[in-house]
Motif scaffolding. Structure first.
Motif, PDB file in Angstrom:
ATOM      1  N   GLU A  22     112.590   8.196  10.834  1.00 22.59           N
ATOM      2  CA  GLU A  22     112.745   8.573   9.227  1.00 22.59           C
ATOM      3  C   GLU A  22     111.527   8.042   8.566  1.00 22.59           C
ATOM      4  N   ARG A  23     111.673   8.241   7.323  1.00 17.40           N
ATOM      5  CA  ARG A  23     110.473   7.674   6.413  1.00 17.40           C
ATOM      6  C   ARG A  23     111.392   7.592   5.121  1.00 17.40           C
TER       7      ARG A  23
ATOM      8  N   GLN B  62     105.717  11.741  -7.684  1.00 17.17           N
ATOM      9  CA  GLN B  62     104.659  11.038  -6.849  1.00 17.17           C
ATOM     10  C   GLN B  62     104.976   9.952  -6.030  1.00 17.17           C
ATOM     11  N   LYS B  63     105.140  10.186  -4.782  1.00 15.57           N
ATOM     12  CA  LYS B  63     105.324   9.044  -3.805  1.00 15.57           C
ATOM     13  C   LYS B  63     104.210   7.809  -3.945  1.00 15.57           C
ATOM     14  N   LEU B  64     104.841   6.545  -3.966  1.00 11.18           N
ATOM     15  CA  LEU B  64     103.975   5.387  -4.412  1.00 11.18           C
ATOM     16  C   LEU B  64     103.896   4.595  -3.016  1.00 11.18           C
ATOM     17  N   VAL B  65     104.955   4.430  -2.631  1.00  8.36           N
ATOM     18  CA  VAL B  65     105.405   3.416  -1.383  1.00  8.36           C
ATOM     19  C   VAL B  65     106.367   4.170  -0.356  1.00  8.36           C
ATOM     20  N   GLU B  66     105.818   4.106   0.988  1.00  9.80           N
ATOM     21  CA  GLU B  66     106.965   4.695   1.908  1.00  9.80           C
ATOM     22  C   GLU B  66     106.813   3.757   3.032  1.00  9.80           C
ATOM     23  N   GLU B  67     108.290   3.565   3.395  1.00  8.21           N
ATOM     24  CA  GLU B  67     108.483   2.794   4.950  1.00  8.21           C
ATOM     25  C   GLU B  67     109.254   3.325   5.812  1.00  8.21           C
ATOM     26  N   THR B  68     109.024   2.820   7.193  1.00  5.40           N
ATOM     27  CA  THR B  68     110.088   3.208   8.019  1.00  5.40           C
ATOM     28  C   THR B  68     110.027   1.961   9.057  1.00  5.40           C
TER      29      THR B  68
ATOM     30  N   HIS C  68     108.339  -2.185  12.239  1.00  5.78           N
ATOM     31  CA  HIS C  68     108.366  -1.712  10.798  1.00  5.78           C
ATOM     32  C   HIS C  68     107.183  -1.563  10.140  1.00  5.78           C
ATOM     33  N   SER C  69     106.808  -0.560   9.473  1.00  8.62           N
ATOM     34  CA  SER C  69     105.459  -0.163   8.695  1.00  8.62           C
ATOM     35  C   SER C  69     105.799   0.449   7.372  1.00  8.62           C
ATOM     36  N   ILE C  70     104.999  -0.155   6.622  1.00 10.69           N
ATOM     37  CA  ILE C  70     104.906   0.370   5.194  1.00 10.69           C
ATOM     38  C   ILE C  70     103.467   0.769   4.693  1.00 10.69           C
ATOM     39  N   GLN C  71     103.753   1.694   3.873  1.00 10.91           N
ATOM     40  CA  GLN C  71     102.299   2.392   3.253  1.00 10.91           C
ATOM     41  C   GLN C  71     102.328   2.143   1.724  1.00 10.91           C
ATOM     42  N   CYS C  72     101.079   1.676   1.087  1.00  6.31           N
ATOM     43  CA  CYS C  72     100.929   1.675  -0.262  1.00  6.31           C
ATOM     44  C   CYS C  72      99.716   2.658  -0.565  1.00  6.31           C
ATOM     45  N   ARG C  73     100.311   3.758  -1.243  1.00  7.08           N
ATOM     46  CA  ARG C  73      99.163   4.586  -1.935  1.00  7.08           C
ATOM     47  C   ARG C  73      98.496   3.874  -3.061  1.00  7.08           C
ATOM     48  N   ILE C  74      97.019   3.736  -2.736  1.00  3.55           N
ATOM     49  CA  ILE C  74      96.204   3.007  -3.690  1.00  3.55           C
ATOM     50  C   ILE C  74      95.640   4.333  -4.411  1.00  3.55           C
ATOM     51  N   ASN C  75      95.949   4.384  -5.787  1.00  4.84           N
ATOM     52  CA  ASN C  75      95.428   5.400  -6.460  1.00  4.84           C
ATOM     53  C   ASN C  75      94.342   4.921  -7.623  1.00  4.84           C
TER      54      ASN C  75
ATOM     55  N   LYS D  17      94.868   4.524   1.507  1.00  8.58           N
ATOM     56  CA  LYS D  17      96.171   4.281   2.028  1.00  8.58           C
ATOM     57  C   LYS D  17      96.199   2.951   2.704  1.00  8.58           C
ATOM     58  N   LEU D  18      97.032   1.929   2.214  1.00  7.53           N
ATOM     59  CA  LEU D  18      96.827   0.630   2.971  1.00  7.53           C
ATOM     60  C   LEU D  18      98.357   0.549   3.690  1.00  7.53           C
ATOM     61  N   ILE D  19      98.284   0.472   5.022  1.00  9.37           N
ATOM     62  CA  ILE D  19      99.229   0.491   5.818  1.00  9.37           C
ATOM     63  C   ILE D  19      99.498  -0.822   6.753  1.00  9.37           C
ATOM     64  N   THR D  20     100.660  -1.415   6.594  1.00 16.26           N
ATOM     65  CA  THR D  20     101.105  -2.688   7.555  1.00 16.26           C
ATOM     66  C   THR D  20     102.096  -2.187   8.656  1.00 16.26           C
ATOM     67  N   VAL D  21     101.859  -3.034   9.899  1.00 16.15           N
ATOM     68  CA  VAL D  21     102.999  -2.938  10.677  1.00 16.15           C
ATOM     69  C   VAL D  21     103.389  -4.224  11.443  1.00 16.15           C
ATOM     70  N   ALA D  22     104.483  -4.531  11.505  1.00 22.04           N
ATOM     71  CA  ALA D  22     104.864  -5.946  11.932  1.00 22.04           C
ATOM     72  C   ALA D  22     106.290  -5.750  12.752  1.00 22.04           C
ATOM     73  N   GLN D  23     106.725  -6.742  13.242  1.00 17.62           N
ATOM     74  CA  GLN D  23     107.892  -6.572  14.019  1.00 17.62           C
ATOM     75  C   GLN D  23     109.276  -6.349  13.134  1.00 17.62           C
ATOM     76  N   THR D  24     109.090  -7.048  11.989  1.00 18.89           N
ATOM     77  CA  THR D  24     110.194  -6.982  10.917  1.00 18.89           C
ATOM     78  C   THR D  24     109.851  -6.441   9.595  1.00 18.89           C
ATOM     79  N   ARG D  25     110.846  -6.072   8.809  1.00 19.47           N
ATOM     80  CA  ARG D  25     110.435  -5.670   7.387  1.00 19.47           C
ATOM     81  C   ARG D  25     110.023  -6.618   6.634  1.00 19.47           C
ATOM     82  N   GLU D  26     110.509  -7.940   6.818  1.00 19.98           N
ATOM     83  CA  GLU D  26     109.962  -9.064   6.080  1.00 19.98           C
ATOM     84  C   GLU D  26     108.450  -9.507   6.306  1.00 19.98           C
ATOM     85  N   GLU D  27     107.932  -9.372   7.599  1.00 19.59           N
ATOM     86  CA  GLU D  27     106.939  -9.500   7.835  1.00 19.59           C
ATOM     87  C   GLU D  27     105.872  -8.550   7.405  1.00 19.59           C
TER      88      GLU D  27
END
Ligand code: MV4
Length: 450
Positions: free
Chosen positions: A225-226, A235-241, A330-337, A385-395
């Protein structure tokens, strides 16, 4: 497999598709409007064809010009990206009629999901949960009143040709119903050429959680899921899974429902089934997107697989592996507009005078911009689109804040400061947010005094 793919889009997604084609040994053709000559998608494609002036209707939405570009370059596939012609049944048909494979949904699949009331009826028939409401289109105000009485107020009326928030009204009592119904229907007629409206019980403070699927026309699998609940005016601004609200049991139930939805229409390709999830974790089918989405990136990061490659392989006739995916990262995306978040997200076109992209482990940026590039005012304002991926949500959150602080885009306003405030918010950090979050926290849209 394809020999040459024409990318019928612009900006970051055009570049994103070109990159995968190169890795697959497929030649690429970019199309561009006169306003996009300097864009990286034009530079990095093997060939590029100018298809018209800046105005989308004369370029990226112009079917005959795009087909002509595919014919003169001998492309055997067209990738539509997202937006523009990506869910246009006529374009999908015109590609097929010209012997060019549309790397996306067939006209039948697009039409099955494009009419929201009939998509909902199909879902209900195969046992995908839907919000209680009218059976199909409302024929009159008096029928609307009857349905509302049965399902109880508040209710929502939605345009069957709508989607993405257009042509909707929340109705809190019978007194408001007639006006809302008639004005929404008129609006839908004007915007979509279709006045048809249907009704649902209004789900209060829902989350928007969508399931990525891949299918080969017979079998579908889900890729997790996302959570796209952080939105402003649809308009979506942030998405995470994964979603901070997800449980193993809910993922299995929603994943199976998404598979059922895709198999019900013999879906082929990658797609997304959107659900509303209420506070008791009841979930309801909302709509299905028959295209690659902006936020596909975070799924790629947690399943470590290229979804554009999957899309191209499925279009070439490959079968799916049939394995569902349970995320371990865990991955998060921030849309840079190019927008000023403290001035009602007002667009901020102009020249990027200085540019520094953040880097390091677990960071990905998808963009077509660079220092000296000018953002033009004709298209949507997402520039990166700035995306991070890490072991945990906090990271993943900590890494995102670090990356946002490192990101330099001078010369224009961007949504970077908004993202920094949001990611530092106590409730966001706790994963406690719904689609109402920004309305409930207007302080996030005010410039911090420093
Ligand atoms: C709803 C709803 C509440 N109840 N349907 C918005 C976009 C469109 N696809 C459907 N939408 C909604 N449908 C019922 N029965 C609330 C929304 C909604 C929403 C949904 C997802 C993400 C953000 C949203 C913002 C406002 C309303």
């Amino acid at each position: 497999m394809f020999k040459k793919i024409l990318v019928a889009n612009r900006g970051e997604i055009a570049l994103r598709v070109i990159r995968t084609c190169k890795e697959m040994g497929i030649e690429t053709v970019a199309v561009y409007s006169k306003a996009d000559v300097e864009s990286l998608h034009v530079k990095f494609a093997d060939e590029a064809v100018c298809i018209g002036p800046a105005q989308s209707s004369e370029s990226y939405l112009n079917m005959s010009r795009i087909i002509a570009a595919a014919e003169i370059t001998n492309a055997d596939g067209i990738h539509p990206g997202y937006g523009f012609l990506s869910e246009n049944a006529k374009f999908s048909k015109v590609c097929a009629e010209n012997g060019i494979k549309f790397i996306g949904a067939s006209p039948e699949m697009i039409n099955a999901m494009g009419d929201k009331a009939s998509a909902k009826a199909t879902m209900k028939k195969v046992g995908v949960p839907v919000v209680p409401g009218s059976d199909g289109i409302l024929e009159s105000v008096s029928q609307a009143k009857k349905v509302a009485k049965r399902i109880k107020y508040p209710v929502m009326i939605k345009a069957t040709a709508g989607g993405g928030g257009k042509g909707m009204r929340v109705v809190w009592s019978e007194e408001e119903l007639e006006d809302a119904f008639l004005s929404a229907s008129k609006e839908a007629e004007a915007s979509f050429g279709n006045p048809g409206m249907y009704m649902e019980k209004f789900v209060e403070e829902p989350r928007h959680i969508e399931i990525q699927i891949a299918a080969d026309g017979k079998k579908a699998c889900h890729l997790g899921e996302r959570d796209c609940s952080i939105q402003r005016r649809h308009q979506k601004l942030v998405e995470e899974t994964p979603s901070p609200f997800m449980t193993e049991k809910l993922r299995e139930k929603m994943g199976n429902a998404a598979i059922k939805a895709a198999e019900a229409i013999n879906y082929e390709g990658v797609g997304t089934v959107e659900f509303l999830v209420d506070k008791n974790r009841n979930f309801y089918f909302m709509e299905m997107n028959t295209r690659i989405q902006v936020e596909h990136t975070i799924t790629e990061e947690v399943i470590d697989y290229d979804l554009i490659k999957e899309q191209i392989k499925l279009a070439a006739g490959d079968k799916i592996s049939g394995k569902n995916y349970i995320p371990k990262m865990h991955s998060i995306q921030c849309r840079i507009n190019a927008e000023n978040p403290f001035k009602d997200f007002r667009p901020s076109p102009g020249k990027i005078t200085n540019y520094h992209a953040p880097g390091g482990h677990g960071i990905r940026i998808d963009t077509h911009v660079y220092a000296g590039f000018s953002i033009v005012p004709y298209y949507d304002s997402m520039i990166s689109k700035l995306i991070t991926v890490a072991q945990t949500r906090e990271e993943a959150i900590t890494k995102m804040i670090r990356a946002l602080q490192e990101y330099v885009i001078d010369g224009i306003d961007t949504t970077i400061p908004f993202h920094i405030s949001l990611l530092n918010h106590e409730l966001f950090r706790a994963g406690k947010y719904t689609t109402k979050f920004l309305e409930e926290h207007p302080e996030l849209l005010e410039k911090k005094q420093s």
